[in-house]
Design an enzyme around this catalytic site. Sequence first.
Site, PDB file in Angstrom:
ATOM      1  N   GLY A  26       0.916  -1.287   0.133  1.00 27.95           N
ATOM      2  CA  GLY A  26       0.054  -0.088  -0.173  1.00 27.95           C
ATOM      3  C   GLY A  26       0.804   1.242  -0.025  1.00 27.95           C
ATOM      4  O   GLY A  26       0.612   2.262   0.675  1.00 27.95           O
ATOM      5  N   ASP A  30      -2.972   6.634   1.264  1.00 27.78           N
ATOM      6  CA  ASP A  30      -2.964   7.697   1.890  1.00 27.78           C
ATOM      7  C   ASP A  30      -2.255   7.670   3.183  1.00 27.78           C
ATOM      8  O   ASP A  30      -1.596   8.384   3.638  1.00 27.78           O
ATOM      9  CB  ASP A  30      -4.480   7.971   2.226  1.00 27.78           C
ATOM     10  CG  ASP A  30      -4.870   9.216   2.884  1.00 27.78           C
ATOM     11  OD1 ASP A  30      -4.462  10.122   2.294  1.00 27.78           O
ATOM     12  OD2 ASP A  30      -5.227   9.282   4.011  1.00 27.78           O
ATOM     13  N   LEU A  31      -2.370   6.329   4.092  1.00 24.50           N
ATOM     14  CA  LEU A  31      -1.447   6.365   5.283  1.00 24.50           C
ATOM     15  C   LEU A  31      -0.060   6.362   5.137  1.00 24.50           C
ATOM     16  O   LEU A  31       0.681   6.897   5.685  1.00 24.50           O
ATOM     17  CB  LEU A  31      -1.910   4.728   5.959  1.00 24.50           C
ATOM     18  CG  LEU A  31      -1.157   4.626   7.157  1.00 24.50           C
ATOM     19  CD1 LEU A  31      -1.756   5.366   8.336  1.00 24.50           C
ATOM     20  CD2 LEU A  31      -1.603   3.384   7.531  1.00 24.50           C
ATOM     21  N   LYS A  33       1.752   8.119   2.784  1.00 28.52           N
ATOM     22  CA  LYS A  33       2.163   9.422   2.657  1.00 28.52           C
ATOM     23  C   LYS A  33       1.736  10.593   3.803  1.00 28.52           C
ATOM     24  O   LYS A  33       2.596  11.492   3.984  1.00 28.52           O
ATOM     25  CB  LYS A  33       1.574  10.137   1.349  1.00 28.52           C
ATOM     26  CG  LYS A  33      -0.066  10.601   1.245  1.00 28.52           C
ATOM     27  CD  LYS A  33      -0.328  10.855   0.002  1.00 28.52           C
ATOM     28  CE  LYS A  33      -1.787  11.253  -0.002  1.00 28.52           C
ATOM     29  NZ  LYS A  33      -2.285  11.990  -1.303  1.00 28.52           N
ATOM     30  N   ARG A  60      -0.323  -0.954  -6.517  1.00 27.74           N
ATOM     31  CA  ARG A  60      -0.922  -1.009  -8.225  1.00 27.74           C
ATOM     32  C   ARG A  60      -0.737   0.133  -8.934  1.00 27.74           C
ATOM     33  O   ARG A  60      -0.624  -0.085 -10.093  1.00 27.74           O
ATOM     34  CB  ARG A  60      -2.332  -1.332  -8.301  1.00 27.74           C
ATOM     35  CG  ARG A  60      -2.772  -2.631  -7.383  1.00 27.74           C
ATOM     36  CD  ARG A  60      -4.291  -2.826  -7.512  1.00 27.74           C
ATOM     37  NE  ARG A  60      -4.827  -4.168  -6.982  1.00 27.74           N
ATOM     38  CZ  ARG A  60      -5.418  -4.245  -5.692  1.00 27.74           C
ATOM     39  NH1 ARG A  60      -5.451  -3.014  -5.054  1.00 27.74           N
ATOM     40  NH2 ARG A  60      -5.675  -5.326  -5.334  1.00 27.74           N
ATOM     41  N   HIS A 267      -8.989   1.078  20.147  1.00 32.98           N
ATOM     42  CA  HIS A 267      -8.349   2.072  20.896  1.00 32.98           C
ATOM     43  C   HIS A 267      -8.827   2.574  22.101  1.00 32.98           C
ATOM     44  O   HIS A 267      -8.201   2.385  23.052  1.00 32.98           O
ATOM     45  CB  HIS A 267      -8.569   3.574  19.816  1.00 32.98           C
ATOM     46  CG  HIS A 267      -7.915   3.573  18.646  1.00 32.98           C
ATOM     47  ND1 HIS A 267      -6.684   2.989  18.403  1.00 32.98           N
ATOM     48  CD2 HIS A 267      -8.142   4.135  17.280  1.00 32.98           C
ATOM     49  CE1 HIS A 267      -6.351   3.141  17.209  1.00 32.98           C
ATOM     50  NE2 HIS A 267      -7.215   4.060  16.621  1.00 32.98           N
ATOM     51  N   LYS A 367     -17.846  10.959  15.410  1.00 32.36           N
ATOM     52  CA  LYS A 367     -17.561  11.971  14.076  1.00 32.36           C
ATOM     53  C   LYS A 367     -18.423  13.465  14.417  1.00 32.36           C
ATOM     54  O   LYS A 367     -19.465  13.225  14.883  1.00 32.36           O
ATOM     55  CB  LYS A 367     -17.837  11.054  12.990  1.00 32.36           C
ATOM     56  CG  LYS A 367     -16.819  10.020  12.684  1.00 32.36           C
ATOM     57  CD  LYS A 367     -15.417  10.408  12.349  1.00 32.36           C
ATOM     58  CE  LYS A 367     -14.700   9.073  11.907  1.00 32.36           C
ATOM     59  NZ  LYS A 367     -13.238   9.355  11.543  1.00 32.36           N
TER      60      LYS A 367
END
Length: 528
Positions: A26, A30-31, A33, A60, A267, A367
């Site tokens: 991966g 996103d994680l 970067k 990919r 968490h 959220k």
Amino acid sequence: MYSPHENMPQTMQHHLPESLVLVIFGGSGDLTKRKLIPSLYQLFKQDKLPIRFSVLGLGRTEYSDAAYREHLDEALQRYLSDGEYDASLAEQFLSGVYYLPMDPASAEDYPKLCEQLKTLDERINNPGHYIYYLSTPPSLYGVIPLHLASVRLNEEGEEDANGAPSAIRRIVIEKPFGYDLQSARELNEIYRKSFHEHQLYRIDHFLGKETVQDIMALRFANGIFEPLWNRNYIERVEITAVENMGIESRGGFYDQTGALRDMVQNHLAQLVALTAMEPPVQFNADLFRNEVVKVYQSFRPMTPEEIRRRVVRGQYTESEWKGEHQRAYREEDKIASDSRTETFVAMKLYIDNWRWQGVPFYIRTGKMMPTKVTEIVVHFKSTPHRVFATADGSTVPNQLVIRIQPNEGISLKFAAKVPGSGFEVKKVSMDFTYDQQMGGLASGDAYSRLLEDCMLGDPTLFTRSDAVEMSWRFFDPILDLWKEEDFPLYGYPAGTWGPKQSDLIIEREHSWTNPCRNLTHSELYCEL
């Protein structure tokens, strides 16, 4: 109780290898970067990486090495804190970063991975030391270890006289580890077939936060707290982890996951365990994690009737907040218009053991709440006889607030006499904050700490297989009951503290402690 895998090196010392390749499945995601590369860069700046170190990103997306480095350099500039980016250091760090286009789900691509790793081994003189980081969708968690084993990239080789393997092979798995108890057991079985327990690092980035670890120091390094840390002196405990944003671009993932799987089972359960655990005899990985498991084993199971009384779930609805129109959850991208996925969970649970019998633990997450805060509030019992009171005749409750983010620190609330005639008291506080009282040292980056621990071979702050299963064992009945259509899903306007029904699970005259973003001076002003 858990015993280490029979093949685990019993005398392994925690030390940094001289060479290592970190393989990120991966690598274009996103994680990687946002978190992984910036955290590795920080370790590079602090000279905490192996002398000969490379990163191999897999994905990919088609990238050349040069294009991938440029992509990550842009990410460093964007996601590092102000003043942390140094162009020269970034260029040095990224010169050891490479990329291999491949499909992690395809077994046919793994021989190509073997060849690329051999090339990197020759380039940095590495004897096959690899750490695999699964920054992928959870659907690949059960696929990748089997493919790695098929090309023997899981094998550590012969042990030396000290019990250390000739080749380090570790695998880091992001949460959620499983979707429920059955899937967690199936995943654990897959990993047992491919790796040994000491090679597995199930990451929970909350445990990498300095203030989370400071819970243990606060309790076990201070004689003034531990004697009070029990049912005789503590009335209730609140743990809140809320965010002031929605699901952003995670709609496809989040709608299949929900707040309980995303935040509570991992968490918040970990925070409960750290708050409630017994002191380990020694602070090492096995003894520490044994105590965590004991807490999970002590969670009082709830009947369906108790779940309906003690668990509240909600979903944010549209509202006007911060001068803007906020979309409802069901209006977000990739969310079904009739979705019943929860974005808020509040729960009352009990821990049936000698220390905590009868003390309620209240946990909640959500959220689109008024602010972004994670904190633990320990409420101590009132004095047995009221001698002093406030101006309105009430007593001042004693509270210990452990702030995990933001404004990391600890605040102790207690009563002090108001100057002048009479014996009126008011609430005051003694505060400790990392930014002001640790010589200006920042509390650090959670991923940096955990990546460093993984390279050192220290699994203390990573979750063990039996803890995963014990946690799911408690939360599974809640998920099962939620499948029934008559279990309520309450709406709450974006920007509020969740559905009003969550107030009903708090006992007697008490209510939730709705935190301010600022830990200190919250009696004077409340920053949201």
